[in-house]
Design a protein around this motif. Structure first.
Motif, PDB file in Angstrom:
ATOM      1  N   THR A  77       0.855  -1.190   0.000  1.00 47.04           N
ATOM      2  CA  THR A  77       0.000   0.000   0.000  1.00 47.04           C
ATOM      3  C   THR A  77       0.889   1.237   0.000  1.00 47.04           C
ATOM      4  O   THR A  77       1.795   1.361   0.831  1.00 47.04           O
ATOM      5  N   PHE A  78       0.640   2.136  -0.949  1.00 50.53           N
ATOM      6  CA  PHE A  78       1.562   3.267  -1.164  1.00 50.53           C
ATOM      7  C   PHE A  78       0.826   4.589  -1.018  1.00 50.53           C
ATOM      8  O   PHE A  78      -0.291   4.768  -1.513  1.00 50.53           O
ATOM      9  N   ALA A  79       1.457   5.522  -0.325  1.00 52.94           N
ATOM     10  CA  ALA A  79       0.931   6.880  -0.159  1.00 52.94           C
ATOM     11  C   ALA A  79       1.862   7.846  -0.883  1.00 52.94           C
ATOM     12  O   ALA A  79       3.013   8.014  -0.480  1.00 52.94           O
ATOM     13  N   ARG A  80       1.364   8.463  -1.948  1.00 50.75           N
ATOM     14  CA  ARG A  80       2.170   9.373  -2.772  1.00 50.75           C
ATOM     15  C   ARG A  80       1.818  10.824  -2.435  1.00 50.75           C
ATOM     16  O   ARG A  80       0.657  11.217  -2.465  1.00 50.75           O
ATOM     17  N   ARG A  81       2.825  11.621  -2.123  1.00 47.72           N
ATOM     18  CA  ARG A  81       2.598  13.022  -1.751  1.00 47.72           C
ATOM     19  C   ARG A  81       2.262  13.840  -2.996  1.00 47.72           C
ATOM     20  O   ARG A  81       2.977  13.803  -4.010  1.00 47.72           O
ATOM     21  N   GLU A  82       1.170  14.578  -2.914  1.00 49.32           N
ATOM     22  CA  GLU A  82       0.779  15.514  -3.964  1.00 49.32           C
ATOM     23  C   GLU A  82       0.292  16.795  -3.294  1.00 49.32           C
ATOM     24  O   GLU A  82      -0.843  16.853  -2.813  1.00 49.32           O
ATOM     25  N   GLY A  83       1.152  17.786  -3.216  1.00 53.63           N
ATOM     26  CA  GLY A  83       0.782  19.042  -2.580  1.00 53.63           C
ATOM     27  C   GLY A  83       0.514  18.861  -1.097  1.00 53.63           C
ATOM     28  O   GLY A  83       1.368  18.369  -0.361  1.00 53.63           O
ATOM     29  N   ASP A  84      -0.682  19.243  -0.681  1.00 50.34           N
ATOM     30  CA  ASP A  84      -1.017  19.157   0.736  1.00 50.34           C
ATOM     31  C   ASP A  84      -1.769  17.868   1.078  1.00 50.34           C
ATOM     32  O   ASP A  84      -2.392  17.765   2.134  1.00 50.34           O
ATOM     33  N   HIS A  85      -1.706  16.873   0.174  1.00 50.12           N
ATOM     34  CA  HIS A  85      -2.350  15.585   0.409  1.00 50.12           C
ATOM     35  C   HIS A  85      -1.409  14.438   0.054  1.00 50.12           C
ATOM     36  O   HIS A  85      -0.418  14.617  -0.644  1.00 50.12           O
ATOM     37  N   THR A 132     -12.281  -7.511   8.377  1.00 53.14           N
ATOM     38  CA  THR A 132     -12.574  -7.090   7.001  1.00 53.14           C
ATOM     39  C   THR A 132     -11.310  -7.053   6.144  1.00 53.14           C
ATOM     40  O   THR A 132     -10.191  -7.173   6.654  1.00 53.14           O
ATOM     41  N   GLU A 133     -11.532  -6.838   4.852  1.00 55.97           N
ATOM     42  CA  GLU A 133     -10.456  -6.422   3.955  1.00 55.97           C
ATOM     43  C   GLU A 133     -10.826  -5.030   3.456  1.00 55.97           C
ATOM     44  O   GLU A 133     -12.007  -4.700   3.282  1.00 55.97           O
ATOM     45  N   VAL A 134      -9.817  -4.195   3.271  1.00 49.67           N
ATOM     46  CA  VAL A 134     -10.038  -2.792   2.938  1.00 49.67           C
ATOM     47  C   VAL A 134      -9.249  -2.452   1.675  1.00 49.67           C
ATOM     48  O   VAL A 134      -8.072  -2.798   1.555  1.00 49.67           O
ATOM     49  N   PHE A 135      -9.912  -1.756   0.737  1.00 45.29           N
ATOM     50  CA  PHE A 135      -9.287  -1.391  -0.543  1.00 45.29           C
ATOM     51  C   PHE A 135      -9.193   0.126  -0.651  1.00 45.29           C
ATOM     52  O   PHE A 135     -10.150   0.845  -0.363  1.00 45.29           O
ATOM     53  N   PHE A 136      -8.021   0.605  -1.077  1.00 44.73           N
ATOM     54  CA  PHE A 136      -7.770   2.032  -1.240  1.00 44.73           C
ATOM     55  C   PHE A 136      -7.593   2.327  -2.729  1.00 44.73           C
ATOM     56  O   PHE A 136      -6.692   1.784  -3.371  1.00 44.73           O
ATOM     57  N   ASP A 137      -8.432   3.187  -3.266  1.00 42.49           N
ATOM     58  CA  ASP A 137      -8.370   3.546  -4.682  1.00 42.49           C
ATOM     59  C   ASP A 137      -8.300   5.071  -4.782  1.00 42.49           C
ATOM     60  O   ASP A 137      -9.310   5.762  -4.773  1.00 42.49           O
ATOM     61  N   ASP A 138      -7.072   5.594  -4.842  1.00 41.23           N
ATOM     62  CA  ASP A 138      -6.838   7.039  -4.885  1.00 41.23           C
ATOM     63  C   ASP A 138      -7.508   7.766  -3.722  1.00 41.23           C
ATOM     64  O   ASP A 138      -8.173   8.796  -3.889  1.00 41.23           O
ATOM     65  N   VAL A 139      -7.319   7.221  -2.534  1.00 40.84           N
ATOM     66  CA  VAL A 139      -7.883   7.842  -1.328  1.00 40.84           C
ATOM     67  C   VAL A 139      -6.986   9.001  -0.898  1.00 40.84           C
ATOM     68  O   VAL A 139      -5.780   8.835  -0.721  1.00 40.84           O
ATOM     69  N   LYS A 140      -7.590  10.175  -0.708  1.00 41.49           N
ATOM     70  CA  LYS A 140      -6.832  11.351  -0.292  1.00 41.49           C
ATOM     71  C   LYS A 140      -6.731  11.420   1.235  1.00 41.49           C
ATOM     72  O   LYS A 140      -7.731  11.274   1.929  1.00 41.49           O
ATOM     73  N   VAL A 141      -5.520  11.647   1.711  1.00 42.52           N
ATOM     74  CA  VAL A 141      -5.289  11.842   3.148  1.00 42.52           C
ATOM     75  C   VAL A 141      -4.544  13.164   3.318  1.00 42.52           C
ATOM     76  O   VAL A 141      -3.464  13.341   2.735  1.00 42.52           O
ATOM     77  N   PRO A 142      -5.082  14.102   4.082  1.00 46.28           N
ATOM     78  CA  PRO A 142      -4.383  15.378   4.279  1.00 46.28           C
ATOM     79  C   PRO A 142      -2.984  15.157   4.854  1.00 46.28           C
ATOM     80  O   PRO A 142      -2.791  14.302   5.726  1.00 46.28           O
ATOM     81  N   ALA A 143      -2.018  15.921   4.370  1.00 44.74           N
ATOM     82  CA  ALA A 143      -0.633  15.783   4.855  1.00 44.74           C
ATOM     83  C   ALA A 143      -0.541  16.029   6.351  1.00 44.74           C
ATOM     84  O   ALA A 143       0.322  15.466   7.029  1.00 44.74           O
ATOM     85  N   GLU A 144      -1.451  16.825   6.894  1.00 46.94           N
ATOM     86  CA  GLU A 144      -1.435  17.116   8.329  1.00 46.94           C
ATOM     87  C   GLU A 144      -1.808  15.888   9.172  1.00 46.94           C
ATOM     88  O   GLU A 144      -1.629  15.894  10.380  1.00 46.94           O
ATOM     89  N   ASN A 145      -2.302  14.827   8.504  1.00 45.49           N
ATOM     90  CA  ASN A 145      -2.650  13.592   9.212  1.00 45.49           C
ATOM     91  C   ASN A 145      -1.487  12.610   9.295  1.00 45.49           C
ATOM     92  O   ASN A 145      -1.627  11.526   9.846  1.00 45.49           O
ATOM     93  N   LEU A 146      -0.330  13.007   8.749  1.00 39.12           N
ATOM     94  CA  LEU A 146       0.874  12.199   8.902  1.00 39.12           C
ATOM     95  C   LEU A 146       1.338  12.277  10.351  1.00 39.12           C
ATOM     96  O   LEU A 146       1.452  13.367  10.918  1.00 39.12           O
TER      97      LEU A 146
END
Length: 385
Positions: A136-144, A211-225
């Motif tokens: 599972t990969f989180a790619r930084r794009e601006g403030d998300h 459960t199993e959970v699927f992420f499809d271009d889910v946005k997470v605010p950078a402030e939640n890191l």
């Protein structure tokens, strides 16, 4: 921690709360595969799920040993803390590594019950317990960050507002140490389910709400890191040690429930004109299970004390979970054997608890991986994996 006079008031209060949720309540939820919402709500209202949250955020600010006492008593009463225990051990990562702003934003709501923090997104289908191999990969794009991937065995995801999520932020082939490049986020699942997060329940042999959970271009605010990007593996280790200790406390509670159940039955049940407990073939297994569970309880106590004292306790936390899980499983097998055919009847609750406690030979970490950890990191044997 396991001295009956330690956290005595907490233990008595938890027992009284559990009396309002007798065996038929748990049988019903087990049969229907439903979530014990009423029980979790009562624990929340009583403040037991916020024992680790500091008073300034609405919690009790108590020790891990106090949290362990709560969970042990829940299991000892014949109830099941699996519907809510994650909130306690997920706390460790946020409390120790979250920012002041993150704590202020989330912890008061978690303490009051307005926010449910029950989901821990770590394990994946292809990596299993090899956490550093997760994809599972989180790619930084601006403030998300944009998250893509999949998690499995994410328990209580359907009953949680927030998830503590571990994802790669740097590809594994680009880091020097395989534990680098992993980051932890606080994911608001209420928003994420509107834009790319899918949750699918998995039926298992026990009512575990997993459960199993699927992420499809889910946005997470950078402030939640949480903390620094790429340092997440170190952060979740705190949570994992707490997780092992608290699960171990639950196992001690299970073991003590099985031992009392078996002892009571052995005194009451008469065959050939005498109580079956008069026979050494019944006595000795009960006595052995008792001794095993009391010894395991001492290791759980030691691990909790070290954690509370901020002393490194990876070895002790792992051994506590290993020994307590073995003790609860041995007590479960003994209790079923003591009851004979009646142990398989739902109305005795043994078969339900038997299934529930079996889980802890596998989760949150299998006994074999604990053996591997002790072999390499404690005994100095060659690395096996």
């Amino acid at each position: 921690m396991f001295d009956p006079h330690d956290h005595k008031e907490i233990r008595e209060a938890v027992r009284k709360l559990c009396e309002r949720f007798p065996a038929p309540y748990w049988r019903k939820h087990d049969a229907e595969r439903s979530y014990p919402s009423e029980f979790v709500a009562e624990l929340t209202r009583a403040g037991y799920l916020a024992v680790l949250i500091p008073e300034e955020y609405g919690g009790s600010g108590l020790s891990l040993s106090a949290a362990a006492a709560v969970l042990e008593e829940i299991q000892r009463a014949g109830c099941n803390g699996a519907g809510c225990h994650a909130q306690m051990y997920v706390m460790g990562t946020i409390l120790r590594h979250g920012s002041a702003e993150q704590k202020q934003r989330y912890l008061p709501g978690v303490a009051s019950g307005d926010l449910r923090l029950q989901a821990f997104g770590v394990t994946e289908p292809t990596s299993g317990t090899d956490t550093t191999a997760l994809r599972t990969f989180a790619r930084r794009e601006g403030d998300h960050y944009i998250v893509n991937g999949q998690k499995i065995w994410t328990s209580r995801a359907e009953h949680s507002d927030l998830m503590l999520l571990l994802a790669r932020t740097t590809p594994r082939e680009e880091v020097t140490k395989k534990t680098d490049g992993l980051s932890v986020f606080i994911l608001d699942m209420r928003q994420a389910q509107k834009v790319g997060l899918t949750i699918r329940p998995i039926r298992t042999m026990m009512n575990h709400a997993t459960t199993e959970v699927f992420f499809d271009d889910v946005k997470v605010p950078a402030e939640n890191l949480i903390g620094e990007e790429g340092k997440g593996f170190r952060y979740i280790l705190d949570g994992m040690n707490a997780e092992r200790i608290l699960i171990a406390a639950e196992c001690i509670g299970d073991a003590r429930w099985f031992i009392k159940k078996a002892t009571d039955y052995a005194n009451e049940r008469k065959v050939f004109g005498r109580p079956i407990g008069q026979n050494q073939g019944i006595q000795f297994p009960i006595a052995k299970a008792y001794a095993q569970s009391e010894a395991a309880a001492l290791m759980v106590e030691r691990a909790a004390q070290m954690y509370d004292g901020k002393i490194p306790c990876g070895k002790e936390a792992n051994m506590a979970k290993l020994l307590a899980a073995d003790a609860s499983w041995a007590a479960a097998d003994m209790c079923l054997q003591t009851h004979g055919g009646f142990g398989f009847a739902e109305e005795y609750d043994i078969e339900r608890k038997f299934r529930e406690t079996r889980l802890y030979q596998i989760a949150p970490i299998s006994t074999n991986l604990i053996y591997a950890y002790l072999s390499e990191h404690v005994l100095g044997l060659p690395r096996s994996y």
